[in-house]
Enzyme design. Structure first.
Site, mmCIF file in Angstrom:
data_model
loop_
_atom_site.group_PDB
_atom_site.id
_atom_site.type_symbol
_atom_site.label_atom_id
_atom_site.label_comp_id
_atom_site.label_asym_id
_atom_site.label_seq_id
_atom_site.Cartn_x
_atom_site.Cartn_y
_atom_site.Cartn_z
ATOM 1 N N LYS A 173 0.860 -1.188 0.000
ATOM 2 C CA LYS A 173 0.000 0.000 0.000
ATOM 3 C C LYS A 173 0.892 1.232 0.000
ATOM 4 O O LYS A 173 1.512 1.562 1.003
ATOM 5 C CB LYS A 173 -0.900 0.048 1.239
ATOM 6 C CG LYS A 173 -1.895 1.207 1.150
ATOM 7 C CD LYS A 173 -2.341 1.733 2.491
ATOM 8 C CE LYS A 173 -1.459 2.814 3.032
ATOM 9 N NZ LYS A 173 -1.436 4.074 2.250
ATOM 10 N N GLU A 229 10.873 1.781 9.901
ATOM 11 C CA GLU A 229 11.878 2.822 9.628
ATOM 12 C C GLU A 229 11.140 4.151 9.739
ATOM 13 O O GLU A 229 10.216 4.412 8.982
ATOM 14 C CB GLU A 229 12.484 2.615 8.245
ATOM 15 C CG GLU A 229 13.847 3.291 8.089
ATOM 16 C CD GLU A 229 13.739 4.787 7.888
ATOM 17 O OE1 GLU A 229 14.133 5.537 8.810
ATOM 18 O OE2 GLU A 229 13.248 5.216 6.851
ATOM 19 N N CYS A 273 13.610 11.724 5.850
ATOM 20 C CA CYS A 273 13.841 11.308 7.236
ATOM 21 C C CYS A 273 15.304 11.529 7.606
ATOM 22 O O CYS A 273 15.655 11.600 8.775
ATOM 23 C CB CYS A 273 13.418 9.872 7.465
ATOM 24 S SG CYS A 273 14.002 8.762 6.221
ATOM 25 N N GLU A 276 10.950 16.507 14.820
ATOM 26 C CA GLU A 276 11.040 16.407 13.365
ATOM 27 C C GLU A 276 10.033 17.362 12.726
ATOM 28 O O GLU A 276 8.861 17.383 13.110
ATOM 29 C CB GLU A 276 10.746 14.969 12.920
ATOM 30 C CG GLU A 276 10.908 14.773 11.423
ATOM 31 C CD GLU A 276 10.790 13.313 11.000
ATOM 32 O OE1 GLU A 276 9.810 12.658 11.396
ATOM 33 O OE2 GLU A 276 11.682 12.838 10.262
HETATM 34 P P1 ADP Z 1 4.118 10.434 6.451
HETATM 35 O O1 ADP Z 1 4.551 11.470 7.395
HETATM 36 O O2 ADP Z 1 5.188 9.932 5.547
HETATM 37 O O3 ADP Z 1 2.827 10.730 5.770
HETATM 38 P P2 ADP Z 1 2.686 8.413 7.914
HETATM 39 O O4 ADP Z 1 3.248 7.603 9.015
HETATM 40 O O5 ADP Z 1 1.522 9.269 8.198
HETATM 41 O O6 ADP Z 1 3.928 9.227 7.401
HETATM 42 O O7 ADP Z 1 2.309 7.501 6.676
HETATM 43 C C1 ADP Z 1 3.161 6.500 6.170
HETATM 44 C C2 ADP Z 1 2.313 5.389 5.581
HETATM 45 O O8 ADP Z 1 1.554 4.792 6.626
HETATM 46 C C3 ADP Z 1 1.301 5.858 4.533
HETATM 47 O O9 ADP Z 1 1.218 4.896 3.504
HETATM 48 C C4 ADP Z 1 0.027 5.927 5.332
HETATM 49 O O10 ADP Z 1 -1.137 5.797 4.538
HETATM 50 C C5 ADP Z 1 0.186 4.750 6.268
HETATM 51 N N1 ADP Z 1 -0.639 4.805 7.483
HETATM 52 C C6 ADP Z 1 -1.033 5.905 8.153
HETATM 53 N N2 ADP Z 1 -1.800 5.564 9.206
HETATM 54 C C7 ADP Z 1 -1.890 4.204 9.219
HETATM 55 C C8 ADP Z 1 -2.547 3.246 10.060
HETATM 56 N N3 ADP Z 1 -3.259 3.609 11.110
HETATM 57 N N4 ADP Z 1 -2.400 1.930 9.754
HETATM 58 C C9 ADP Z 1 -1.650 1.551 8.699
HETATM 59 N N5 ADP Z 1 -1.033 2.404 7.863
HETATM 60 C C10 ADP Z 1 -1.135 3.724 8.116
#
Ligand code: ADP
Length: 497
Positions: free
Chosen positions: A176, A251, A285, A386
């Site tokens: 995903k 990560e 990052c 961050e």
């Molecule tokens: P970023 O700051 O890079 O947007 P996130 O941690 O918000 O970082 O998102 C990184 C990935 O994790 C994306 O693909 C996002 O859709 C997914 N994501 C966000 N929330 C969840 C969740 N509760 N469960 C699984 N995946 C998630």
């Protein structure tokens, strides 16, 4: 022109989401430009994808690894041909400048070649048995269906770090990608399909974290999870994985310091700071979001950095002359604005930048000026948290030891850098900086694909991407004993006494 409509990839077929819902992918430099319309999927689509991956695993795990690797070699060559097209797609969907998106595609190409080579290694080991006429060896076994959840800032490189070691080891995958960057992952996987990857070995389900990411993590047939993103979401994913005893590679964030000592080559350092802090508009990052400089050179360095930051050209990354693109979306640029306000309220001084750009051609995108804060105390939030935007916090220090302490004082531990010509201090820094990566006389960014990538503390949970560390994550050891003595031999009991 009507926006192009894209579909999920499940069992080798391109299909709509079960719900039929979609979401638009916009160009962050000009949100009127719709890059494409992508499925907004849910747990039913995840179920379909996992089932296809499980079915494909039964065959893929039996394909000899050197044959699996041949698909990667073919895909690498195709990706080389498509590099420019995919770099342009990437700039359009996530904003960073073309020079950098070409680098992102190149990183995937490099990963293809490295991991294809692993197809003829995947070394296990043999070792003597403690009993006569008995052999012992350890071999690597694939894990099964692997789930991957990826961010938007390296939308081809990061999926390649996960997918390629996974498939060369004989696993199958459900990925995903981030909602803001579906196209680059699709381009990567399309290349593999065109190179002959069998159906179902990689499946893509587009959609949100809660609707698609969580069901992937929770699915009992998904046997390992690899996530790159924020530490907040990583904690949720790690906790969910633990409930099912699933290996989970996380990560996450960074607050990376670039240390500058009195004896550094200042012009070289300024080049490094600019690239480290404002490359990818600070949205890495590994971004150099803190500079820790010794007092005798602090002011002079800050002035030089500010002068250069002021002259950086901001705009659409598709314009070859632009040096800093937009931020990814509204929420990310608002986070930058919030931190600039926090920094001012904490008493730090904006030396250059400090504002979002909202007019003069910037009104349809998420642009923020490269911003340099001086007089930053190491305890301030802008020195500890961050930001993921084009904001650099410059902290003055009294000594080398204090610089190391300051660098280590944050909750993260991803990348670090030190500029010095003193070899003794450089080696002490390599030893004492608590981080997964240390650069000497180079900025905090620039990882190469055959070295371990990852960090300590809140940055990671002990796994590494890149290099053979990834192979360790996507395989499980099996110990195999072959007894050719034709009698019962009991380990630890038949000691020969
Ligand atoms: P970023 O700051 O890079 O947007 P996130 O941690 O918000 O970082 O998102 C990184 C990935 O994790 C994306 O693909 C996002 O859709 C997914 N994501 C966000 N929330 C969840 C969740 N509760 N469960 C699984 N995946 C998630």
């Amino acid at each position: 022109m009507a926006a192009k409509v894209f579909q999920n990839l499940i069992g080798g077929e391109w299909v709509d989401s079960r719900s039929g819902r979609t979401h638009e992918n916009h160009n962050p430099a000009d949100t009127r430009d719709v890059v494409g319309i992508f499925p907004h999927s849910d747990s039913r689509d995840v179920d379909d994808a996992v089932s296809a991956a499980k079915q494909a695993f039964a065959k893929w795990r039996l394909v000899p690894a050197p044959r699996r690797a041949e698909v990667l070699y073919r895909a690498a060559r195709l990706l080389e041909e498509r590099k420019e097209e995919y770099a342009r797609d990437m700039t359009r969907e996530m904003g960073k400048v073309l020079k950098e998106t070409r680098g992102d595609v190149q990183e995937a190409i490099d990963t293809f070649y490295f991991m294809a080579g692993e197809g003829r290694r995947l070394y296990g080991f043999t070792t003597p048995s403690e009993l006569p006429n008995k052999s012992a060896m350890a071999i690597r076994m694939p894990v099964g269906v692997c789930g991957m959840i990826t961010p938007w800032n390296f939308p081809m490189a990061i999926p390649s770090w996960k997918l390629l070691p996974a498939i060369v080891c004989g696993n199958t995958c459900v990925i995903k990608p981030a909602e803001d960057t579906p196209l680059s992952t699709l381009n990567l996987v399309r290349t593999l399909m065109d190179a002959g990857l069998p159906k179902g070995v990689i499946n893509i389900v587009f959609g949100s974290g809660p609707d698609v990411g969580t069901p992937i993590v929770r699915h009992p047939d998904v046997r390992a999870i690899s996530f790159t993103g924020s530490s907040e979401v990583g904690r949720i994913i790690g906790t969910m994985s633990a409930e099912q005893y699933k290996p989970c590679s996380l990560e996450m964030g960074g607050k990376n310091a670039l240390i500058v000592l009195d004896d550094a080559n200042l012009d070289l350092t300024v080049d490094g700071i600019l690239w480290g802090a404002f490359g990818t508009t600070g949205q890495r990052c590994t971004a150099a979001s803190r500079v820790i400089a010794t007092k005798p050179i602090y002011r002079q360095l800050a002035e030089k950095v500010a002068a250069r930051a002021k002259s950086l050209k901001i705009g659409s990354g598709l314009d070859e002359s632009v040096e800093v693109g937009p931020q990814i979306n509204q929420s990310q640029v608002e986070t930058t604005e919030k931190y600039v306000a926090v920094g001012k309220a904490e008493g730090a001084k904006v030396l250059v930048g400090g504002s979002r750009l909202k007019s003069g051609g910037y009104e349809h995108g998420f642009f923020h000026e490269p911003t340099v804060f001086v007089d930053v105390d190491n305890q301030m939030r802008i020195a500890q948290e961050e930001i993921f935007g084009p904001v650099l916090s410059m902290v003055a220090c009294d000594s080398f030891d204090q610089a190391i302490d300051y660098s280590n004082s944050v909750v993260y531990g991803l990348s670090t850098a030190i500029y010095t010509r003193d070899v003794n201090k450089a080696y002490r820094a390599m030893r004492d900086l608590h981080a997964g990566i240390t650069y000497v006389n180079a900025p905090t960014i620039g990882a190469e694909v055959h070295l371990p990538f990852g960090g300590v503390k809140s940055t990671g949970n002990g796994h590494r991407e890149g290099g053979i560390g990834a192979i360790d994550f996507y395989t499980q050891w099996k110990a195999v004993y072959v007894d050719y003595s034709d009698r019962l031999q009991r380990a630890q009991i038949d000691t020969g006494e």
